[in-house]
Motif scaffolding. Sequence first.
Motif, PDB file in Angstrom:
ATOM      1  N   HIS A  82       0.867  -1.179   0.000  1.00 42.09           N
ATOM      2  CA  HIS A  82       0.000   0.000   0.000  1.00 42.09           C
ATOM      3  C   HIS A  82       0.909   1.236   0.000  1.00 42.09           C
ATOM      4  O   HIS A  82       1.714   1.429   0.912  1.00 42.09           O
ATOM      5  CB  HIS A  82      -0.935  -0.016   1.211  1.00 42.09           C
ATOM      6  CG  HIS A  82      -1.914  -1.158   1.138  1.00 42.09           C
ATOM      7  ND1 HIS A  82      -2.073  -2.077   2.142  1.00 42.09           N
ATOM      8  CD2 HIS A  82      -2.746  -1.542   0.133  1.00 42.09           C
ATOM      9  CE1 HIS A  82      -2.982  -2.974   1.770  1.00 42.09           C
ATOM     10  NE2 HIS A  82      -3.399  -2.675   0.559  1.00 42.09           N
ATOM     11  N   GLU A  85       1.632   3.891   2.918  1.00 43.49           N
ATOM     12  CA  GLU A  85       2.055   3.367   4.222  1.00 43.49           C
ATOM     13  C   GLU A  85       3.566   3.554   4.333  1.00 43.49           C
ATOM     14  O   GLU A  85       4.349   2.721   3.875  1.00 43.49           O
ATOM     15  CB  GLU A  85       1.629   1.900   4.357  1.00 43.49           C
ATOM     16  CG  GLU A  85       0.105   1.755   4.297  1.00 43.49           C
ATOM     17  CD  GLU A  85      -0.401   0.314   4.392  1.00 43.49           C
ATOM     18  OE1 GLU A  85      -1.622   0.140   4.381  1.00 43.49           O
ATOM     19  OE2 GLU A  85       0.426  -0.613   4.470  1.00 43.49           O
ATOM     20  N   HIS A 169       3.305  -3.636   6.601  1.00 48.99           N
ATOM     21  CA  HIS A 169       2.236  -2.644   6.414  1.00 48.99           C
ATOM     22  C   HIS A 169       2.193  -1.697   7.597  1.00 48.99           C
ATOM     23  O   HIS A 169       2.968  -1.801   8.544  1.00 48.99           O
ATOM     24  CB  HIS A 169       0.878  -3.350   6.312  1.00 48.99           C
ATOM     25  CG  HIS A 169       0.704  -4.118   5.043  1.00 48.99           C
ATOM     26  ND1 HIS A 169      -0.131  -3.716   4.034  1.00 48.99           N
ATOM     27  CD2 HIS A 169       1.262  -5.278   4.623  1.00 48.99           C
ATOM     28  CE1 HIS A 169      -0.083  -4.585   3.050  1.00 48.99           C
ATOM     29  NE2 HIS A 169       0.755  -5.555   3.379  1.00 48.99           N
ATOM     30  N   CYS A 170       1.206  -0.791   7.552  1.00 50.69           N
ATOM     31  CA  CYS A 170       0.856   0.040   8.704  1.00 50.69           C
ATOM     32  C   CYS A 170      -0.535   0.574   8.435  1.00 50.69           C
ATOM     33  O   CYS A 170      -1.157   0.210   7.434  1.00 50.69           O
ATOM     34  CB  CYS A 170       1.870   1.164   8.895  1.00 50.69           C
ATOM     35  SG  CYS A 170       1.911   2.397   7.605  1.00 50.69           S
TER      36      CYS A 170
HETATM   37 ZN   LIG Z   1      -1.409  -2.066   4.066  1.00 47.90          ZN
END
Ligand SMILES: [Zn+2]
Length: 362
Positions: A82, A85, A169-170
Amino acid sequence: MRLSNLTRLLFILIAIGVLHSFSLSQEMNGRFLIGDMTIQAGEIRSGYLPVPEESGIETRIPITVINGSMPGEVLALVAGVHGYEYPPILALYRLKKNIDPATLSGTLILVHIASLQSFQKRTIYYNPHDWKNLNRVFPGDLKGTISQRVAYVLKKEVVDRCDYLIDMHCGDGNEALIPYTYWMISGDKNFDDISKKMALAFGIKYIIIDQSRTKDLSDSKYLGNTAVLSEKPAITTESGYLGKTDEESIVRNTRGVLSVMRLLKMIKGAPDMIRNPIWIDKYEVVYSDADGLFYPQTEMGYFAKKGEIMGYLTDYLGNVVQELRAPFSGIVLYIIHTPPANKGEPLFEIGSILDDGEMKFP
Ligand SMILES: [Zn+2]
């Protein structure tokens, strides 16, 4: 005649031996091949994995390979699935500067920004060309849309080339999120013990025991799940939130990676295992039923009681159309903290904490 047959056999045996030792020496000299790059042992190299063009749309994936001077495991670290992120992305650039191939055993594959087009256009969740979420289209399709082609390249060049993987991720640009790790259960005890150790070594205390992912590799959806179904122990980590680049979230990522590298004996030292993890054995993402505005009424990390109001939705005219309540008692893992709400998109995720006394998971 007899002798010449024997001679022929000897020749064949010698030839097999020569070929065998040749292939062994190729392995032993430690070269690592990925995309069109060849990285010698003791070398660090950055470049791009090309994603083929289709209907005028193409992209590339920036990577670095740090190939240790000593043999060992191949660990893939993937950031930017993503593109909004940021802490995992920034963490990998720091690791690139700080890991010395001369003292590394094995190989690190750093995927700096898996969804480069999303990063460039600052889009949350989706690639701006096909409006698909890269982390829902694995294992990808070479003849599909751009997100599917990116997934295909990541599966072929990264998942298939590594021994272990961390999908980093975050909270996305709109998500207030506490740090946590997904430990994805395959059902194979020995395999799951390895990924459990990776989760503990990464150092985030909240760990979701995730039994919810599909077991079908042809529809694996998520990168971490694709690795698990390809028999590569993997974890998915979440550290960072709301599009910030705070030092704490970046350092949590770099420390976590170094600790997992110690667990895998890629660098010297003992891993820093979490001593008192908080296991989450059930989680639920609550989605929006309508388009409009979301007003959160709680915070990330808050312990909510079943039925408690988490937030409400209004339409574009300001009328309240829905109240969102906690489906069960648990911790708010993330909650949307910017106004836009779209039908079918997440509003919050809640996790139920496992009592230490009732450890029923594998
Ligand atoms: Zn993500």
